[in-house]
Design a protein around this motif. Sequence first.
Motif, short mmCIF file in Angstrom:
data_model
loop_
_atom_site.label_atom_id
_atom_site.label_comp_id
_atom_site.label_asym_id
_atom_site.label_seq_id
_atom_site.Cartn_x
_atom_site.Cartn_y
_atom_site.Cartn_z
N SER A 224 0.82 -1.21 0.00
CA SER A 224 0.00 0.00 0.00
C SER A 224 0.85 1.26 0.00
O SER A 224 0.37 2.37 -0.27
N ILE A 225 2.14 1.11 0.33
CA ILE A 225 3.11 2.22 0.26
C ILE A 225 4.19 1.81 -0.73
O ILE A 225 4.79 0.75 -0.58
N ALA A 226 4.42 2.66 -1.72
CA ALA A 226 5.42 2.34 -2.73
C ALA A 226 6.82 2.55 -2.17
O ALA A 226 7.13 3.64 -1.66
N PRO A 227 7.67 1.55 -2.21
CA PRO A 227 9.04 1.70 -1.68
C PRO A 227 9.88 2.56 -2.62
O PRO A 227 9.66 2.55 -3.84
N PRO A 228 10.84 3.30 -2.09
CA PRO A 228 11.73 4.07 -2.96
C PRO A 228 12.62 3.14 -3.77
O PRO A 228 12.83 1.97 -3.40
#
Length: 230
Positions: A224-228
Amino acid sequence: MPVSVQILSQFPLLKPLEIADLEQLSKQMQLRSFAKRGMVMSKGSAVQELGFLVEGRLQGVDFTMDGRSVGLYFLNPGDYFGELAVIDGEPPSEFVVAAARSTVAFLEGRHARDLIASKPALATAVMARLAHRVRSVMSQRTLLSLPTPFQRLCVLLLQMAQAQGQSAIDPVPTHQELAITINASRETVTRVFQQMFLQDVLLRTGDRLDLVNLEYLKGVAAGSIAPPKT
């Protein structure tokens, strides 16, 4: 070097045993020391032994066809290994190496089989451990299917903290040990850690790694959170 009853009484698996049983084991077991990166158990070996980690840290590993190492599990003091080969009589299916200087107590396979067969409580505990290993393998396959090393590392850190029953990992494995577990390079793991330290997601104090921002780690792990990019 024989193993004292006092040492044996500290292992959770052996807690149900009577003093007389521990005294008998004390005569049958041997202590061996291993330097860091020393080979503790070899895959395919004809030797079948049940090993108990007295001090140090071990890692179960295997190798792919092209020679890349794959981390399977970590062992901390109080843990044991080699039970699969002891039970089915086949050679060990993985290597166990010393991730730190370690001392291990070994029980010969025939004695270990007799002990497990004669003690229902031990047999139940070993079956539960084998079931846990199967679940861990399934979880590892799911982890390795994730698209990025950043996401795989987040999942692994959460799993390791959960296994210790806290929001921290102590002691934290080396970057190389983590890298072979998530099928990434050591350099990639180092870059991921640097980014998470800068973002105050993690905090390291000595050998302890605190998972400060659990929501971020869980978000990346769930997708749900895009990793760098790393």
